[in-house]
Design a protein around this motif. Sequence first.
Motif, PDB file in Angstrom:
ATOM      1  N   GLU A  37       0.812  -1.275  -0.160  1.00 17.21           N
ATOM      2  CA  GLU A  37       0.086  -0.132   0.049  1.00 17.21           C
ATOM      3  C   GLU A  37       0.795   1.092   0.035  1.00 17.21           C
ATOM      4  N   ASP A  38       1.829   1.464   0.723  1.00 12.80           N
ATOM      5  CA  ASP A  38       2.772   2.533   0.984  1.00 12.80           C
ATOM      6  C   ASP A  38       3.459   2.727  -0.424  1.00 12.80           C
ATOM      7  N   LEU A  39       3.899   1.579  -1.131  1.00 17.38           N
ATOM      8  CA  LEU A  39       4.340   1.640  -2.403  1.00 17.38           C
ATOM      9  C   LEU A  39       3.472   2.252  -3.540  1.00 17.38           C
ATOM     10  N   PHE A  40       2.385   1.826  -3.540  1.00 17.73           N
ATOM     11  CA  PHE A  40       1.447   2.153  -4.485  1.00 17.73           C
ATOM     12  C   PHE A  40       0.958   3.634  -4.234  1.00 17.73           C
ATOM     13  N   LEU A  41       1.267   4.061  -3.024  1.00 12.16           N
ATOM     14  CA  LEU A  41       0.860   5.577  -2.784  1.00 12.16           C
ATOM     15  C   LEU A  41       2.223   6.243  -3.280  1.00 12.16           C
ATOM     16  N   ASN A  42       3.133   5.617  -3.306  1.00  9.41           N
ATOM     17  CA  ASN A  42       4.300   6.746  -3.731  1.00  9.41           C
ATOM     18  C   ASN A  42       4.810   6.522  -4.942  1.00  9.41           C
ATOM     19  N   TYR A  43       4.193   5.388  -5.937  1.00 12.84           N
ATOM     20  CA  TYR A  43       4.438   5.203  -7.195  1.00 12.84           C
ATOM     21  C   TYR A  43       4.025   6.238  -8.238  1.00 12.84           C
ATOM     22  N   HIS A  44       4.803   6.252  -9.311  1.00 15.56           N
ATOM     23  CA  HIS A  44       4.314   7.351 -10.089  1.00 15.56           C
ATOM     24  C   HIS A  44       2.899   6.800 -11.230  1.00 15.56           C
TER      25      HIS A  44
END
Length: 448
Positions: free
Chosen positions: A343-350
């Motif tokens: 979830e954290d990665l998805f929120l920060n991915y471009h």
Amino acid sequence: MADIWIAEDESALAEGLRRAFEKDGHRVITFGTLKSLLYSARSFSQVPQVIILDHKLPDGLGGDAIPQILSVIPHGRIILMTAYGESPLIVKAIRNGAFDYIDKPFSLEALRKMVQRALLRYSVEVAARDAAMGNAQLIGSSAPMMRLRDTVDRLKGQRDLNILLTGESGTGKEVVSRMIHEVTSCEGSFVAINCGAIPENLLEAELFGYKRGAYTGAADDKKGLLELGHGGTVMLDEIGDLPLSLQSKLLRFLDSRRFRRLGDTAEREVSLNLICATHKDLKEMSTQGLFREDLLYRISTIPIKVPPLRERGSDVIELAEFFLKTFSIKRGRPPKELSPEVEDLFLNYHWPGNVRELKNLIERLVILSDPGSHVISLKDLPEEMLTLPLDGEGTVTPNSLDAKLANKELELITEALERCGDNKTQAAKELGISRFSLLRRLQRHGLS
């Protein structure tokens, strides 16, 4: 705004929760007994999305009543409050259909977060049901999507609209078009055509139709898409690819909603919504002489911009939940959820491919992720999402280069974590890699 029901016989607690959730913008009703809650569930036309249910009530045990509540509020999310946090009780409540539980005493913030998750799951389920019935859905509760939905809602009952949808590829412009078609209550069909996918010499015939004998091979009369869209909506996707020779003809149609089939002398009139969509800068194209400026003004009576996924905040999690549910049903796989790290990665991915990229990724994960786990973790994600190449798969010998590099990597990571007091964010910064890359590497080494 959501409807929340609270069944709690301690009046001070019930009143405090009511005020807190009303302050958050929700509609709240409190009950002191199971009987009053069930009576209201059978009587009210507006049922709640979330029920906060105390386990011990004057006329029965909330945990035991969950199946009965769900029989009249089948899609409600029940959060069980209990001062008796025994494992068998909790297991039974979950098996009975509870969404989650919270032990008394609890912090208001913890309950707020639980309610937010419950509302998210509720909205995902509603969207999945609507999608299964063929209804278009704009999923997301971010400010840009709220504005977009508000704009679409304002089009209710309107006809013969000229709308220009702009936005990057993969943002969902066709979904928006279908929603516009639905809210305007069109009696006709939704017809879509990609202007860049059809050769120029065939595109005119596809749009306007032709008369028998209009050209070699035209053996019969044929209706064009504009005629097929009468009473409904026609979407011209990638309007920026429409040849200049057809732009003038489209402009004439927009002025009167009249056209002629190829090879015909009779004019035909239609009533339809025309939605043009593009990811290109039509204004810039018009300055370069590639797109008619007068046509640009005509097709953009109502301009609507569809925001890219990276500007939609937590919508990415809501969309991921929706796609997980949809593809799990479609592929016959057990439901999965995202790990906090994912979830954290998805929120920060471009998200360069926007919603289309997310949708394709989730379908891939549903098919290929570990069937023995109910969680999507970082190790399931494609390597390119972590911005750092990972070692190839396969068996390696202890003295191989890959094994030595892996051992050295583990040594450097361990040392960095020790220096940073096990602070993974700081350790990743010191190692010059992203936090997600560090977490993925730790998973590969069996350290998380």
